[in-house]
Motif scaffolding. Structure first.
Motif, PDB file in Angstrom:
ATOM      1  N   VAL A  18       2.381   1.742  -3.453  1.00  0.00           N
ATOM      2  CA  VAL A  18       1.403   2.230  -4.434  1.00  0.00           C
ATOM      3  C   VAL A  18       1.119   3.708  -4.223  1.00  0.00           C
ATOM      4  O   VAL A  18       1.069   4.495  -5.182  1.00  0.00           O
ATOM      5  CB  VAL A  18       0.100   1.407  -4.349  1.00  0.00           C
ATOM      6  N   LEU A  64      -6.950   4.938  -1.262  1.00  0.00           N
ATOM      7  CA  LEU A  64      -6.628   4.155  -2.453  1.00  0.00           C
ATOM      8  C   LEU A  64      -7.640   4.430  -3.562  1.00  0.00           C
ATOM      9  O   LEU A  64      -7.265   4.599  -4.731  1.00  0.00           O
ATOM     10  CB  LEU A  64      -6.610   2.668  -2.111  1.00  0.00           C
ATOM     11  N   THR A  90      -5.112  -3.927  -7.440  1.00  0.00           N
ATOM     12  CA  THR A  90      -5.210  -3.302  -6.126  1.00  0.00           C
ATOM     13  C   THR A  90      -6.520  -3.652  -5.421  1.00  0.00           C
ATOM     14  O   THR A  90      -6.534  -3.925  -4.219  1.00  0.00           O
ATOM     15  CB  THR A  90      -5.077  -1.777  -6.232  1.00  0.00           C
ATOM     16  N   LEU A 102      -6.134  -5.675  -2.020  1.00  0.00           N
ATOM     17  CA  LEU A 102      -6.138  -4.796  -0.852  1.00  0.00           C
ATOM     18  C   LEU A 102      -7.530  -4.396  -0.362  1.00  0.00           C
ATOM     19  O   LEU A 102      -7.661  -3.902   0.757  1.00  0.00           O
ATOM     20  CB  LEU A 102      -5.348  -3.520  -1.163  1.00  0.00           C
ATOM     21  N   CYS A 154      -5.729  -1.083 -11.395  1.00  0.00           N
ATOM     22  CA  CYS A 154      -6.978  -0.977 -10.628  1.00  0.00           C
ATOM     23  C   CYS A 154      -7.492  -2.358 -10.226  1.00  0.00           C
ATOM     24  O   CYS A 154      -7.922  -2.576  -9.085  1.00  0.00           O
ATOM     25  CB  CYS A 154      -8.035  -0.234 -11.438  1.00  0.00           C
ATOM     26  N   PHE A 160       0.831  -1.208   0.000  1.00  0.00           N
ATOM     27  CA  PHE A 160       0.000   0.000   0.000  1.00  0.00           C
ATOM     28  C   PHE A 160       0.865   1.257   0.000  1.00  0.00           C
ATOM     29  O   PHE A 160       0.607   2.211  -0.756  1.00  0.00           O
ATOM     30  CB  PHE A 160      -0.922  -0.016   1.223  1.00  0.00           C
ATOM     31  N   ILE A 211       2.644  -5.281  -6.827  1.00  0.00           N
ATOM     32  CA  ILE A 211       1.495  -6.106  -6.455  1.00  0.00           C
ATOM     33  C   ILE A 211       1.560  -7.472  -7.118  1.00  0.00           C
ATOM     34  O   ILE A 211       1.381  -8.512  -6.472  1.00  0.00           O
ATOM     35  CB  ILE A 211       0.180  -5.402  -6.842  1.00  0.00           C
TER      36      ILE A 211
END
Length: 356
Positions: free
Chosen positions: A99, A318, A139, A143, A136, A96, A288
């Motif tokens: 990113v 995010l 993530t 997450l 997209c 995280f 990721i």
């Protein structure tokens, strides 16, 4: 000049190795270790740019992103196996933070600096859109979705769910790599096929490229190990400042990403925004697409708990980051405004980490 160039090529890797052999912060002041780290980062960027000039885009940026991510994964796995407090959230926090640093701090910095120098910069929309669609998806699957999976309570996937998401993430990343480097390579090249004066220079010889490849790997390994050696000093500094422990993860992630960050900013300042975007988005995807499958395999094989789901604040930040990034890069042109917006979001991320 030739002697100076060879000193610059060889000295930083040996300085980093000597610092590590002497015991890191155990026998060397943290400030001096930090200087060695910065010099090693600059040397890594030099070798990465030389290799990129030899192999061409987007292979050069892909190789740098891949090398840094593989070493980062190794560091995360090593720390997880130590079983210290907070090990179950280490992968999530690192991914995280990486990113947010890449999509807000780094993206905002090189867009702003590039726009200040060149007023407006352009890039290939097709390749960037493909990168963002993949990012997209990765993530959200890794997450966000764990918080809403019915099989387990909280930010955890059930073992079967974790294995499935790990496989899907790796397949999606490998598909992106094939599209970027083979099937649709032209989508990730600078628009119009412009070449800078640097790109017109004769490429390095095979021998020079091989030497730079070996030294690049050495520099990247030393960057991660030096960052790890600095971690206790960083933790002490964070504790002395009364900041949350999560700040340590942000600082270490920023240190690990230094080689890519310097290379991306230099490319944008040279009016090569496409190279900067390839490097930034490729790094986020590799972070990721490689980290999650690796830590999932370790978790399943060793029976280690792995918390992937973000808290509500993390999900909001995010989501905002992905939405704004998609909009910022939707016109194939960037100005100072996009850079400032991303830097503001990055500032909010850092502030809310310091003041939860």
């Amino acid at each position: 000049m030739e002697r100076l160039r060879w000193t610059w090529i060889w000295l930083p890797p040996f300085a980093g190795a000597a610092s590590l052999l002497l015991g890191g912060t155990a026998s060397i002041p943290a400030l001096l270790l930090g200087i060695v780290l910065i010099v090693t980062v600059l040397a890594a960027v030099h070798h990465a740019e030389l290799i990129a000039h030899k192999v061409g885009e987007p292979f050069g940026t892909f190789l740098l992103a891949l090398a840094v991510t593989v070493i980062e994964v190794g560091l995360i796995l090593t720390l997880m196996l130590q079983g210290k407090a907070g090990a179950e959230t280490l992968a999530r926090d690192t991914v995280f933070s990486a990113v947010m640093i890449i999509l807000n701090g780094l993206l905002g910095a090189f867009i702003l600096l590039g726009a200040l120098r060149h007023r407006e910069q352009s890039f290939q929309q097709v390749g960037v859109s493909a990168s963002l669609a993949t990012l997209c998806t990765l993530t959200v699957l890794t997450l966000v979705l764990p918080n809403f999976a019915a099989a387990e309570r909280g930010p955890y996937y059930a073992p079967s769910q974790l294995a499935f998401v790990a496989i899907v993430s790796l397949l999606l990343y490998l598909t992106f790599v094939m599209v970027q480097t083979v099937r649709h390579r032209g989508y990730f090249l600078p628009p119009g096929g412009e070449a800078t004066e640097e790109e017109h220079a004769p490429p390095p010889s095979n021998r020079q490229t091989l030497i730079s490849g070996v030294l690049l790997i050495a520099c990247l390994v030393e960057v991660v190990l030096l960052a790890k050696a600095l971690a206790p000093s960083i933790e002490d500094g964070v504790a002395a400042a009364g900041a949350p422990h999560a700040v340590v993860g942000v600082v270490i992630a920023a240190l690990v990403l230094l080689p890519e960050s310097v290379a991306a900013v230099r490319a944008a300042m040279a009016n090569r925004l496409q190279t900067s975007l390839n490097l930034a988005l490729g790094s986020a995807l590799a972070t990721i697409g490689l980290t999650i499958p690796a830590v999932a395999m370790l978790s399943l094989s060793q029976g280690l708990p792995l918390a992937l789901g973000l808290d509500s604040k993390g999900i909001v930040l995010l989501s905002l980051t992905l939405l704004v990034t998609t909009q910022s890069l939707a016109t194939a042109r960037t100005t100072v405004l996009q850079g400032v917006v991303h830097l503001v979001i990055f500032g909010v991320f850092v502030f809310t980490t310091l003041v939860p």
